[in-house]
Design a protein around this motif. Structure first.
Motif, PDB file in Angstrom:
ATOM      1  N   TYR A  30       0.810  -1.218   0.000  1.00 16.56           N
ATOM      2  CA  TYR A  30       0.000   0.000   0.000  1.00 16.56           C
ATOM      3  C   TYR A  30       0.846   1.272   0.000  1.00 16.56           C
ATOM      4  O   TYR A  30       0.299   2.372   0.156  1.00 16.56           O
ATOM      5  CB  TYR A  30      -0.957  -0.019   1.196  1.00 16.56           C
ATOM      6  CG  TYR A  30      -2.110  -0.977   0.965  1.00 16.56           C
ATOM      7  CD1 TYR A  30      -3.307  -0.535   0.400  1.00 16.56           C
ATOM      8  CD2 TYR A  30      -1.986  -2.325   1.268  1.00 16.56           C
ATOM      9  CE1 TYR A  30      -4.341  -1.406   0.155  1.00 16.56           C
ATOM     10  CE2 TYR A  30      -3.029  -3.210   1.022  1.00 16.56           C
ATOM     11  CZ  TYR A  30      -4.198  -2.745   0.465  1.00 16.56           C
ATOM     12  OH  TYR A  30      -5.235  -3.619   0.209  1.00 16.56           O
ATOM     13  N   ILE A  86      -1.474   6.267   4.357  1.00 21.21           N
ATOM     14  CA  ILE A  86      -1.544   5.779   2.975  1.00 21.21           C
ATOM     15  C   ILE A  86      -2.200   6.857   2.130  1.00 21.21           C
ATOM     16  O   ILE A  86      -3.317   7.309   2.443  1.00 21.21           O
ATOM     17  CB  ILE A  86      -2.374   4.483   2.893  1.00 21.21           C
ATOM     18  CG1 ILE A  86      -1.780   3.417   3.808  1.00 21.21           C
ATOM     19  CG2 ILE A  86      -2.462   3.978   1.457  1.00 21.21           C
ATOM     20  CD1 ILE A  86      -2.701   2.236   4.014  1.00 21.21           C
ATOM     21  N   GLU A 137      -4.265   7.446  -0.292  1.00 24.38           N
ATOM     22  CA  GLU A 137      -5.371   6.926  -1.099  1.00 24.38           C
ATOM     23  C   GLU A 137      -6.626   7.712  -0.747  1.00 24.38           C
ATOM     24  O   GLU A 137      -6.849   8.058   0.419  1.00 24.38           O
ATOM     25  CB  GLU A 137      -5.604   5.442  -0.818  1.00 24.38           C
ATOM     26  CG  GLU A 137      -4.518   4.514  -1.333  1.00 24.38           C
ATOM     27  CD  GLU A 137      -4.738   4.118  -2.795  1.00 24.38           C
ATOM     28  OE1 GLU A 137      -5.679   4.653  -3.422  1.00 24.38           O
ATOM     29  OE2 GLU A 137      -3.974   3.266  -3.289  1.00 24.38           O
ATOM     30  N   THR A 182      -5.813   5.818   5.621  1.00 33.27           N
ATOM     31  CA  THR A 182      -5.679   6.549   4.361  1.00 33.27           C
ATOM     32  C   THR A 182      -5.922   8.040   4.581  1.00 33.27           C
ATOM     33  O   THR A 182      -6.580   8.444   5.553  1.00 33.27           O
ATOM     34  CB  THR A 182      -6.674   6.022   3.317  1.00 33.27           C
ATOM     35  OG1 THR A 182      -8.018   6.310   3.750  1.00 33.27           O
ATOM     36  CG2 THR A 182      -6.517   4.524   3.095  1.00 33.27           C
ATOM     37  N   MET A 217      -9.854   1.716  -4.686  1.00 35.70           N
ATOM     38  CA  MET A 217      -8.520   1.689  -4.088  1.00 35.70           C
ATOM     39  C   MET A 217      -7.661   0.751  -4.927  1.00 35.70           C
ATOM     40  O   MET A 217      -7.723  -0.473  -4.774  1.00 35.70           O
ATOM     41  CB  MET A 217      -8.564   1.227  -2.627  1.00 35.70           C
ATOM     42  CG  MET A 217      -7.192   1.238  -1.952  1.00 35.70           C
ATOM     43  SD  MET A 217      -7.211   0.637  -0.238  1.00 35.70           S
ATOM     44  CE  MET A 217      -7.819   2.091   0.622  1.00 35.70           C
ATOM     45  N   ALA A 238      -4.588  -0.197  -4.962  1.00 38.99           N
ATOM     46  CA  ALA A 238      -3.693  -1.133  -4.274  1.00 38.99           C
ATOM     47  C   ALA A 238      -4.453  -2.358  -3.786  1.00 38.99           C
ATOM     48  O   ALA A 238      -3.958  -3.486  -3.835  1.00 38.99           O
ATOM     49  CB  ALA A 238      -2.999  -0.433  -3.112  1.00 38.99           C
ATOM     50  N   ALA A 239      -5.672  -2.144  -3.293  1.00 38.63           N
ATOM     51  CA  ALA A 239      -6.486  -3.273  -2.827  1.00 38.63           C
ATOM     52  C   ALA A 239      -6.944  -4.137  -3.994  1.00 38.63           C
ATOM     53  O   ALA A 239      -6.992  -5.365  -3.889  1.00 38.63           O
ATOM     54  CB  ALA A 239      -7.688  -2.753  -2.043  1.00 38.63           C
TER      55      ALA A 239
END
Length: 283
Positions: free
Chosen positions: A58, A92, A94, A114, A236, A238-239
C-alpha cells in the motif's frame, strides 16, 4: 474461548484440512506431509514479514509526532488506554477512506489510515476507527489474518499444480482425473470462503474491543456508516491489485460490493452498527 474465537479455530482447521487434501491428491501420504511442510514454511515467512509485506503493498509512509502530530498522539493516547505498546503509525495516500492494522504481535504492530479517511471523519470518529484497529492488534487478529491469507494462497498454488500435473494416491496410482479437477477447482474457492468467514468473525470482536478502548461506541458506529457510504464510490487500486488483503481493512475496499453475503470479507455494516448501538443501551 468466545463464540467467534471458537469459530475462527474451526475455520482455520478447515483451511489446514484443505491443504492436506490437496497434498494427498498430489502424492498420497508423502504429498500430504510435504504440502503441510510447505505451508508451514510459508507461514513462518509470512509471520515474520507480514507487517512490511502489507505496508509495501500500500506504499504506506511512516509518520511520527513531528510529521502528523494529531494522528500520532491520537494513536498514542488509545494505546495507553488499552495498556498496549505503541505501534508504528502509517499514512496511505489513497482517496478511499479505510484503515488497517498489521504485525505479528502487539510488540511488532503497525496501524495505518488513508488520507481519505482523515478527510471525511471528524476527530472523534477517526479515534473510534483507530481504537478498532488497536483491538485487532490486542486480539492478535493480524496474525490470524496473515496465516489464513498465506494458507489460502498456498492452497491456490497447489491446486493449480494438481490441475496441470494430476496426482497419485497412497499406492502410487493416478487418481480419477475428474476428482482431481474438481478438487483443484473447488479447493481454492473453499479456502477463500473460509478466509472470508474468519475475517467476518473477527470484525465483530474488534468492533466491541475498539468501542471499549475508546469508550465511545457511537463514534465507531458513525465512522462505519460514513466509510461504507464513501468507499462504495471510491476505488482503491492497491487493494484491487492485492485482493487477498481486503480482509485486513475496516471496510471491504474492493469494488463489486454488491456480491452475495457469502462472498463478503466483512459482516454487514448495518449489523455492526446495530451491535455498537446496543452496547450503549447495555444490551
Amino acid at each position: 474461548m468466545s463464540e467467534n474465537g471458537l469459530k475462527t479455530a474451526v475455520l482455520m482447521a478447515g483451511i489446514l484440512a484443505l491443504f492436506g487434501a490437496i497434498g494427498a491428491l498430489l502424492g498420497g501420504k508423502s504429498g500430504m506431509l510435504l504440502a503441510l511442510m510447505f505451508g508451514g514454511a510459508m507461514n513462518v515467512y509470512a509471520w515474520w514479514n507480514s507487517d512490511q509485506m502489507m505496508l509495501r503493498m500500500y506504499n504506506a509512509q511512516e509518520v511520527d509526532a513531528g510529521s502528523a502530530p494529531d494522528f500520532y498522539h491520537m494513536v498514542a493516547e488509545l494505546a495507553q488506554r488499552a495498556n498496549m505498546p505503541m505501534p508504528r503509525v502509517y499514512v496511505i495516500h489513497e482517496d478511499q477512506p479505510n484503515a488497517f492494522a498489521t504485525g505479528r504481535d502487539p510488540e511488532h504492530a503497525a496501524v495505518a489510515a488513508t488520507t481519505g479517511i482523515m478527510r471525511i471523519l471528524d476527530y472523534r470518529e477517526l479515534r473510534g476507527v483507530m481504537a478498532h484497529e488497536l483491538a485487532h492488534v490486542r486480539h492478535r487478529d493480524t496474525l490470524i489474518s496473515t496465516v489464513s491469507a498465506s494458507m489460502a494462497g498456498a492452497i491456490s498454488a497447489l491446486a493449480n499444480f494438481a490441475l496441470f500435473f494430476g496426482g497419485r494416491n497412497s499406492e502410487g496410482r493416478a487418481v480419477n482425473p475428474l476428482a482431481g479437477i474438481l478438487l483443484a477447482l473447488l479447493a481454492p474457492l473453499a479456502a477463500s470462503l473460509i478466509q472470508m468467514a474468519i475475517s467476518r468473525a473477527r470484525e465483530f470482536d474488534a468492533d466491541q474491543g475498539g468501542a471499549e478502548i475508546s469508550g465511545d461506541p457511537l463514534a465507531l458506529a458513525a465512522a462505519l456508516e460514513k466509510i461504507e457510504y464513501y468507499a462504495r464510490g471510491i476505488p482503491m487500486p492497491a487493494a484491487e491489485a492485492h485482493p487477498e488483503t481486503a480482509q485486513m481493512m475496516i471496510i471491504n475496499p474492493l469494488s463489486g460490493m454488491g456480491m452475495d453475503n457469502l462472498f463478503r470479507t466483512h459482516p454487514l455494516t448495518e449489523e455492526r452498527i446495530a451491535r455498537l448501538h446496543a452496547m450503549t443501551r447495555g444490551a
